[in-house]
Enzyme design. Structure first.
Site, mmCIF file in Angstrom:
data_model
loop_
_atom_site.group_PDB
_atom_site.id
_atom_site.type_symbol
_atom_site.label_atom_id
_atom_site.label_comp_id
_atom_site.label_asym_id
_atom_site.label_seq_id
_atom_site.Cartn_x
_atom_site.Cartn_y
_atom_site.Cartn_z
ATOM 1 N N SER A 8 0.836 -1.207 0.000
ATOM 2 C CA SER A 8 0.000 0.000 0.000
ATOM 3 C C SER A 8 0.870 1.257 0.000
ATOM 4 C CB SER A 8 -0.895 0.011 1.243
ATOM 5 O OG SER A 8 -0.093 -0.029 2.412
ATOM 6 N N TYR A 39 -4.337 1.110 3.887
ATOM 7 C CA TYR A 39 -5.390 0.126 3.603
ATOM 8 C C TYR A 39 -6.109 -0.298 4.885
ATOM 9 C CZ TYR A 39 -3.653 -0.893 -1.191
ATOM 10 O OH TYR A 39 -3.297 -0.828 -2.513
ATOM 11 N N GLY A 40 -5.332 -0.392 5.966
ATOM 12 C CA GLY A 40 -5.828 -1.000 7.212
ATOM 13 C C GLY A 40 -7.199 -0.535 7.680
ATOM 14 N N CYS A 70 2.721 -7.039 1.782
ATOM 15 C CA CYS A 70 1.699 -6.352 2.579
ATOM 16 C C CYS A 70 0.815 -7.421 3.211
ATOM 17 C CB CYS A 70 0.887 -5.453 1.659
ATOM 18 S SG CYS A 70 -0.489 -4.618 2.463
ATOM 19 N N ASN A 71 0.830 -7.485 4.523
ATOM 20 C CA ASN A 71 0.027 -8.496 5.229
ATOM 21 C C ASN A 71 -1.468 -8.256 5.025
ATOM 22 O OD1 ASN A 71 2.054 -9.962 7.343
ATOM 23 N ND2 ASN A 71 2.665 -7.872 6.957
ATOM 24 N N THR A 72 -1.841 -6.975 4.969
ATOM 25 C CA THR A 72 -3.255 -6.618 4.844
ATOM 26 C C THR A 72 -3.799 -7.074 3.484
ATOM 27 O OG1 THR A 72 -2.739 -4.673 6.177
ATOM 28 C CG2 THR A 72 -4.871 -4.695 5.080
ATOM 29 N N CYS A 182 2.946 -6.255 10.116
ATOM 30 C CA CYS A 182 2.666 -5.241 9.088
ATOM 31 C C CYS A 182 4.028 -4.773 8.620
ATOM 32 C CB CYS A 182 1.874 -4.076 9.690
ATOM 33 S SG CYS A 182 1.751 -2.632 8.606
ATOM 34 N N THR A 183 4.227 -4.737 7.321
ATOM 35 C CA THR A 183 5.581 -4.469 6.822
ATOM 36 C C THR A 183 6.068 -3.062 7.176
ATOM 37 O OG1 THR A 183 4.570 -4.019 4.655
ATOM 38 C CG2 THR A 183 5.559 -6.184 4.987
ATOM 39 N N HIS A 184 5.137 -2.129 7.367
ATOM 40 C CA HIS A 184 5.551 -0.783 7.788
ATOM 41 C C HIS A 184 6.250 -0.801 9.156
ATOM 42 C CE1 HIS A 184 2.734 0.661 4.672
ATOM 43 N NE2 HIS A 184 3.251 1.852 4.815
HETATM 44 N N1 DGL Z 1 2.083 -2.508 4.963
HETATM 45 C C1 DGL Z 1 0.824 -3.051 5.146
HETATM 46 C C2 DGL Z 1 0.796 -4.416 5.835
HETATM 47 O O1 DGL Z 1 1.780 -5.103 5.834
HETATM 48 C C3 DGL Z 1 -0.432 -2.245 5.281
HETATM 49 C C4 DGL Z 1 -0.454 -0.875 5.869
HETATM 50 C C5 DGL Z 1 -1.733 -0.122 5.534
HETATM 51 O O2 DGL Z 1 -1.881 0.252 4.367
HETATM 52 O O3 DGL Z 1 -2.591 0.068 6.419
HETATM 53 O O4 DGL Z 1 -0.205 -4.819 6.361
#
Ligand code: DGL
Length: 260
Positions: A8, A39-40, A70-72, A182-184
């Site tokens: 995202s 996205y979350g 991205c896990n989401t 979450c990768t962030h």
């Molecule tokens: N980096 C994302 C993940 O791994 C999502 C962050 C987002 O867009 O809320 O879930």
């Protein structure tokens, strides 16, 4: 052929960073859906549309595999994406399995951090039901970290108070592992380390994902087809602006420090 990476926003760079280290002789596309991040907190159907658009765009560039970093996005689309495309689509999920398997003392708990969507989706709920027989897993959404990262905000004075407020709701002495789902969040490993007791493990799924990618490329006989080039896209637009590219490069430097 190149490898596509998708997130995202900038979170997937934490995975790409490990990929470039482990697989330096590849070319990469990095696609951040900057128009639609985060996205979350958004409705699932809306996010699904964003993910399908982005993956189609990446596919059209000609790639041999796509990493949904991205896990989401993985939690809501991975099966449909795999059914649609004839190339490997590698997803990510919070590293609950290694955390539960590693958990030595039965009285110690595991804290899984991710976006609200990942935490409430069936994929993770099913995984927890299957693995968490002792009921030692707790779930914590950290949307603030996604927002900070998207603003390239890595200043401890700004981020630490937020993270402290969130983590200190728990009696951290009772925990053995914190999962960064979450990768962030991997941009902030150093700050998690500062706040958590020293014996608490902090794990993300990044290296595991890249190992998976490597194994798949080996099986396809298509390893080492490039020279470490990365082309960046923001929601379908190629990034040519030097200042923006420099900002991305700086993220790699930050990860060299946080991952130490
Ligand atoms: N980096 C994302 C993940 O791994 C999502 C962050 C987002 O867009 O809320 O879930």
């Amino acid at each position: 052929m190149q490898i596509g990476f998708f997130d995202s926003g900038i979170g997937g760079i934490t995975v790409l960073h490990d990929a470039v280290k482990m697989l330096p002789n590849e070319d990469y596309i990095y696609y951040a859906d900057t128009l639609n991040v985060p996205y979350g907190p958004k409705p699932k159907d809306e996010v699904k549309k964003y993910v399908f658009n982005a993956i189609e765009f990446i596919y059209q560039q000609g790639v041999k595999a796509i990493v949904v970093a991205c896990n989401t996005a993985t939690s809501i689309t991975i099966e449909e994406l795999r059914a649609k495309y004839n190339i490997p689509i590698i997803g990510m999920e919070p590293a609950v399995k290694p955390a539960v398997e590693k958990n030595k003392s039965a009285d110690k708990r595991i804290l899984v951090t991710a976006t609200a969507m990942t935490l409430k989706e069936e994929k993770l709920q099913n995984l927890i039901t299957k693995l968490d027989n002792e009921h030692i897993v707790d779930l914590l959404p950290l949307p603030g970290l996604v927002e900070f990262a998207e603003k390239f905000e890595f200043n401890e004075q700004t981020v630490l108070p937020y993270l402290q407020e969130q983590l200190f709701k728990y009696d951290l002495l009772n925990y053995e592992t914190v999962v960064l789902g979450c990768t962030h969040f991997s941009f902030y490993k150093d700050m998690f380390r500062k706040l958590l007791p020293p014996y608490v493990n902090i794990i993300d799924g990044n290296i595991g994902t890249v190992k998976n990618l490597k194994r798949i490329l080996e099986e396809m006989n298509s390893l080492n087809e490039g020279s470490g080039n990365i082309t960046f896209y923001n929601s379908g637009v190629k990034i040519e602006d030097k200042a923006k590219l420099d900002n991305y490069r700086k993220l790699f430097k930050r990860l060299d420090i946080t991952n130490e």
